[in-house]
Design an enzyme around this catalytic site. Structure first.
Site, PDB file in Angstrom:
ATOM      1  N   HIS A  92       0.830  -1.196   0.000  1.00  0.00           N
ATOM      2  CA  HIS A  92       0.000   0.000   0.000  1.00  0.00           C
ATOM      3  C   HIS A  92       0.869   1.252   0.000  1.00  0.00           C
ATOM      4  O   HIS A  92       1.887   1.333   0.691  1.00  0.00           O
ATOM      5  CB  HIS A  92      -0.904   0.029   1.231  1.00  0.00           C
ATOM      6  CG  HIS A  92      -2.159  -0.768   1.090  1.00  0.00           C
ATOM      7  ND1 HIS A  92      -3.079  -0.537   0.083  1.00  0.00           N
ATOM      8  CD2 HIS A  92      -2.658  -1.798   1.824  1.00  0.00           C
ATOM      9  CE1 HIS A  92      -4.089  -1.385   0.210  1.00  0.00           C
ATOM     10  NE2 HIS A  92      -3.854  -2.163   1.249  1.00  0.00           N
ATOM     11  N   CYS A 148       0.015   2.672  -4.682  1.00  0.00           N
ATOM     12  CA  CYS A 148      -0.729   3.889  -4.970  1.00  0.00           C
ATOM     13  C   CYS A 148       0.090   5.110  -4.562  1.00  0.00           C
ATOM     14  O   CYS A 148       0.933   5.048  -3.672  1.00  0.00           O
ATOM     15  CB  CYS A 148      -2.065   3.881  -4.234  1.00  0.00           C
ATOM     16  SG  CYS A 148      -3.127   2.483  -4.636  1.00  0.00           S
TER      17      CYS A 148
END
Length: 319
Positions: A92, A148
């Site tokens: 992440h 991301c």
């Protein structure tokens, strides 16, 4: 003979609300590529694999924030001139509000260690200070960040992005970027000379997209879903390090967790490994264009290449 060292990180966040499927697979794929295609040694002396597989819990290979920073220190210090270094992270990425007030967007990009909920995320500035600043300038580091908000993950000053036609455009996020913003301000005020566009070569997706982004910055509230590229306050361009980073998307985009041939994987990791295997002798600019072409078939994310200096993108990948 130059030594090759690699740090490969994959985090699936097992048993949490943030669980991912393909990040550990990404680390395995990268490991196999480096060993089989680029002659990296699988010895723990030369290659460290970190994942949140249950067997790693309680060991230095479990990707907590503290363990990641310790492994990064191992990777980038005590190296000899000519050593080839690799760092990849699949997991992440996020953003947190900038506490110092020195980011135009108000946010810092981050990566999320397995213990991020308890001990916090690692910001882009801290990543730069941990990875780039201590490096021997005579070594070359290649980074792959498949997460991301990864465009500015290490705050490298020169960012290149391919447009829809595959043309690679540059956003110099330091002095040239500031100059271009000033020129754009004059344009919006009606006093801009077309001759100044000579300084605007290789903008983010071309001048139209750049000025659209500038309009967004000037007139719209910036939030977590609509960040624009920032100009770093630190003079990272003076460090003289040899660093190349491929990232899965721009700061305001997400990086897909997908499936290929029935196996979960990160879209960027899969596309980059496929590109490098199909043509090992590509230049950096060709790799970026080919990866963009692979991703564009199924995904909206736009890969980026960030560099620590004004490098010749036509040179062949050194890895």
């Amino acid at each position: 003979m130059a030594r090759k060292k690699a740090l490969i990180i994959g985090i699936n966040y097992f048993g949490t609300d943030h669980e991912l499927q393909g990040c550990i697979n990404d680390s395995t794929n990268v490991q196999e590529f480096l060993i089989n295609d680029r002659d990296f040694s699988p010895s723990e002396h030369d290659m460290v694999i970190m994942s949140d597989s249950p067997e790693n819990e309680g060991t230095p290979f479990y990707p907590t924030g503290a363990n990641i920073l310790a492994a990064i220190n191992w990777l980038v210090t005590h190296n000899e001139p000519g050593d080839i270094l690799w760092l990849s992270y699949s997991g992440h990425g996020s953003q947190v509000r900038n506490a110092d007030g020195d980011r135009p967007t108000g946010f810092d990009d981050t990566i999320c260690p397995v213990d991020f909920q308890e001990n916090g995320q690692i910001t882009s500035e801290n990543l730069h200070r941990a990875i780039i600043s201590p490096m021997n300038p005579a070594c070359r580091l290649t980074i792959l960040f498949d997460c991301c908000h990864s465009g500015s993950a290490c705050e490298l000053p020169y960012v290149y992005r391919p447009d829809a036609e595959g043309n690679v455009n540059m956003v110099d996020t330091i002095k040239q970027g500031i100059h271009l913003i000033q020129s754009a301000e004059e344009l919006l005020e009606g006093g801009f000379s077309m001759s100044n566009l000579d300084d605007a070569k290789m903008l983010l997706g071309g001048a139209t997209d750049f000025f659209h982004g500038l309009h967004h910055r000037r007139n719209q509230e910036v939030d977590e879903d609509g960040l624009v590229a920032e100009d770093f306050e630190e003079h990272w361009e003076t460090e003289g390090k040899d660093v190349w980073m491929f990232s899965g998307c721009a700061d305001d985009q997400t990086s897909a967790d997908t499936s290929v041939a029935g196996a979960a994987t990160g879209a960027m990791s899969w596309a980059l490994m496929r590109t490098l295997r199909e043509n090992p002798e590509q230049s950096y600019i060709n790799i970026l264009q080919s990866t963009r072409e692979e991703l564009a078939q199924n995904y909206s994310q736009i890969p980026q290449l960030s560099c620590s200096g004004r490098f010749d993108l036509d040179q062949v990948l050194v890895l």
